[in-house]
Scaffold this active site. Sequence first.
Site, PDB file in Angstrom:
ATOM      1  N   SER A   1       0.840  -1.206   0.000  1.00 53.12           N
ATOM      2  CA  SER A   1       0.000   0.000   0.000  1.00 53.12           C
ATOM      3  C   SER A   1       0.866   1.243   0.000  1.00 53.12           C
ATOM      4  O   SER A   1       1.971   1.254   0.569  1.00 53.12           O
ATOM      5  CB  SER A   1      -0.865  -0.020   1.257  1.00 53.12           C
ATOM      6  OG  SER A   1      -1.488   1.223   1.458  1.00 53.12           O
TER       7      SER A   1
ATOM      8  N   TYR B   1      -2.437  -1.575  10.880  1.00 55.69           N
ATOM      9  CA  TYR B   1      -2.652  -2.007   9.492  1.00 55.69           C
ATOM     10  C   TYR B   1      -1.449  -1.615   8.625  1.00 55.69           C
ATOM     11  O   TYR B   1      -0.872  -2.435   7.911  1.00 55.69           O
ATOM     12  CB  TYR B   1      -3.947  -1.396   8.915  1.00 55.69           C
ATOM     13  CG  TYR B   1      -3.946  -1.388   7.410  1.00 55.69           C
ATOM     14  CD1 TYR B   1      -4.183  -2.560   6.698  1.00 55.69           C
ATOM     15  CD2 TYR B   1      -3.641  -0.224   6.695  1.00 55.69           C
ATOM     16  CE1 TYR B   1      -4.121  -2.564   5.307  1.00 55.69           C
ATOM     17  CE2 TYR B   1      -3.576  -0.221   5.317  1.00 55.69           C
ATOM     18  CZ  TYR B   1      -3.819  -1.392   4.626  1.00 55.69           C
ATOM     19  OH  TYR B   1      -3.736  -1.400   3.261  1.00 55.69           O
TER      20      TYR B   1
ATOM     21  N   LYS C   1       1.793  -3.880   6.540  1.00 53.33           N
ATOM     22  CA  LYS C   1       2.264  -3.800   5.150  1.00 53.33           C
ATOM     23  C   LYS C   1       3.778  -3.606   5.110  1.00 53.33           C
ATOM     24  O   LYS C   1       4.484  -4.212   4.309  1.00 53.33           O
ATOM     25  CB  LYS C   1       1.539  -2.677   4.399  1.00 53.33           C
ATOM     26  CG  LYS C   1       0.046  -2.948   4.189  1.00 53.33           C
ATOM     27  CD  LYS C   1      -0.192  -4.200   3.340  1.00 53.33           C
ATOM     28  CE  LYS C   1      -1.626  -4.641   3.311  1.00 53.33           C
ATOM     29  NZ  LYS C   1      -1.851  -5.951   2.659  1.00 53.33           N
TER      30      LYS C   1
HETATM   31  C1  UD1 Z   1      -7.387   4.244   3.522  1.00 53.78           C
HETATM   32  C2  UD1 Z   1      -6.275   3.981   4.479  1.00 53.78           C
HETATM   33  C3  UD1 Z   1      -5.170   3.288   3.746  1.00 53.78           C
HETATM   34  C4  UD1 Z   1      -5.680   1.970   3.199  1.00 53.78           C
HETATM   35  C5  UD1 Z   1      -6.911   2.190   2.369  1.00 53.78           C
HETATM   36  C6  UD1 Z   1      -7.518   0.824   2.162  1.00 53.78           C
HETATM   37  C7  UD1 Z   1      -6.412   5.749   6.169  1.00 53.78           C
HETATM   38  C8  UD1 Z   1      -5.731   6.937   6.754  1.00 53.78           C
HETATM   39  N1  UD1 Z   1      -5.829   5.225   5.103  1.00 53.78           N
HETATM   40  O1  UD1 Z   1      -6.897   5.124   2.518  1.00 53.78           O
HETATM   41  O2  UD1 Z   1      -4.095   3.047   4.597  1.00 53.78           O
HETATM   42  O3  UD1 Z   1      -4.688   1.351   2.434  1.00 53.78           O
HETATM   43  O4  UD1 Z   1      -7.869   3.020   3.019  1.00 53.78           O
HETATM   44  O5  UD1 Z   1      -8.701   0.860   1.499  1.00 53.78           O
HETATM   45  O6  UD1 Z   1      -7.435   5.324   6.662  1.00 53.78           O
HETATM   46  N2  UD1 Z   1     -13.042  10.714   2.995  1.00 53.78           N
HETATM   47  C9  UD1 Z   1     -14.074  11.589   3.325  1.00 53.78           C
HETATM   48  N3  UD1 Z   1     -15.241  11.070   3.797  1.00 53.78           N
HETATM   49  C10 UD1 Z   1     -15.443   9.709   3.963  1.00 53.78           C
HETATM   50  C11 UD1 Z   1     -14.382   8.815   3.613  1.00 53.78           C
HETATM   51  C12 UD1 Z   1     -13.208   9.364   3.148  1.00 53.78           C
HETATM   52  O7  UD1 Z   1     -13.947  12.803   3.180  1.00 53.78           O
HETATM   53  O8  UD1 Z   1     -16.519   9.312   4.423  1.00 53.78           O
HETATM   54  C13 UD1 Z   1     -11.792  11.263   2.445  1.00 53.78           C
HETATM   55  C14 UD1 Z   1     -10.587  10.956   3.314  1.00 53.78           C
HETATM   56  O9  UD1 Z   1     -10.369  11.974   4.234  1.00 53.78           O
HETATM   57  C15 UD1 Z   1      -9.485  10.870   2.245  1.00 53.78           C
HETATM   58  C16 UD1 Z   1     -10.191  10.382   0.993  1.00 53.78           C
HETATM   59  O10 UD1 Z   1     -11.574  10.619   1.216  1.00 53.78           O
HETATM   60  O11 UD1 Z   1      -8.995  12.143   1.987  1.00 53.78           O
HETATM   61  C17 UD1 Z   1      -9.988   8.912   0.734  1.00 53.78           C
HETATM   62  O12 UD1 Z   1     -10.302   8.190   1.920  1.00 53.78           O
HETATM   63  P1  UD1 Z   1     -10.365   6.587   1.945  1.00 53.78           P
HETATM   64  O13 UD1 Z   1     -11.196   6.103   0.829  1.00 53.78           O
HETATM   65  O14 UD1 Z   1     -10.739   6.187   3.332  1.00 53.78           O
HETATM   66  O15 UD1 Z   1      -8.892   6.152   1.608  1.00 53.78           O
HETATM   67  P2  UD1 Z   1      -7.510   6.543   2.319  1.00 53.78           P
HETATM   68  O16 UD1 Z   1      -7.712   7.193   3.630  1.00 53.78           O
HETATM   69  O17 UD1 Z   1      -6.692   7.286   1.332  1.00 53.78           O
END
Ligand code: UD1
Length: 337
Positions: free
Chosen positions: A125, A150, A154
């Site tokens: 990741s 998690y 990795k």
């Molecule tokens: C997350 C994990 C990452 C993991 C991946 C697996 C974290 C910090 N990182 O990635 O380690 O490999 O999932 O699937 O948790 N967001 C919103 N609202 C929401 C959900 C997300 O605004 O309800 C934003 C988050 O702040 C982020 C972006 O969307 O900026 C992507 O979020 P997400 O899909 O959860 O992925 P990551 O956080 O990048």
Amino acid sequence: MKIVVTGGLGFIGSHTVVELQNQGFDVVAVDNLSNSSITVLDGIAKITGTKPLFENIDLRDKAVVHDFFKRHNDTVGVIHFAASKAVGESVENPLLYYENNINALVYVLQELTALPQANFIFSSSCTVYGQAETMPITEDASIQPAISPYGNTKQIGEEIITDTAKATHLNSILLRYFNPIGAHSSAIIGELPIGVPQNLVPFITQTAMGLREKLSVFGNDYPTPDGTCIRDYIHVVDLAKAHVVALQRLLTKQNAAKVETFNLGTGTGSSVLEVIQAFEKVSGQKLNYQIVARREGDITAAYANTDKANQVLGWKAETSLEEALASAWQWEQKIRS
Ligand code: UD1
């Protein structure tokens, strides 16, 4: 050629089984159904015309793993997806994560390295980079201390593989995924999050579907053009195809080192608000969302430099963000109908 795909009924695993079968590989899918459904097997059969061999086994059981590989000692490669991936859950239950993601990895490697051919593709990741200093992120960017169990699994996983490759005939490719999204164009397989989705895109599609009242956008005060976080969203089928290319590289002994690492992303960063806009455009749905506080542990930006994967693997992500979101929306509508 027999390829074992662990976590073969999961989100990325199932799409990879499809691409492997499309390329003529003989696949054995292994899954304990902890975060997947047995119906995926029929979905794969429907798409490809072939039902892969399937075994419902738990890789945390060393004796079971030993028995499995005894029966499949003609395996020439393993693609190892089976792992837990919810960051928050890993903070609450670290030992579950170390058991699932580390014990199982060790047992699989022990058995694989006892076979004549030991080719191994590992799901890593971009989380290993933490908040990288420069964007886009190249594979030689430094590894940052993990902020969650998690993420730590990795990093430790990569180290275990590297040490094992030094000591044995193991050859491995570590694939560092950015943010996988979307579903197969047939809408027969896709992501099946259990409970409330933690990831952005399934939360968006479930909100548009009316299953969730509104999307919370975690923070708009980041140092980015619109204040929301930037990520590199890659379509799951592009990601799946990269696994097949990586496996072929090992099987044909084209690899330049015993362990190679590749970023898998599109190379383009998109902010949360850009993802919402793109989704609204392709779905024709107005999305109910509100800006809330930052989510703990989120980094500001992460997007891939994909030159190495493009040049060395000869692979490139082909699906646009809009196409990927359209496929996620099509899938969400299909599973709720
Ligand atoms: C997350 C994990 C990452 C993991 C991946 C697996 C974290 C910090 N990182 O990635 O380690 O490999 O999932 O699937 O948790 N967001 C919103 N609202 C929401 C959900 C997300 O605004 O309800 C934003 C988050 O702040 C982020 C972006 O969307 O900026 C992507 O979020 P997400 O899909 O959860 O992925 P990551 O956080 O990048």
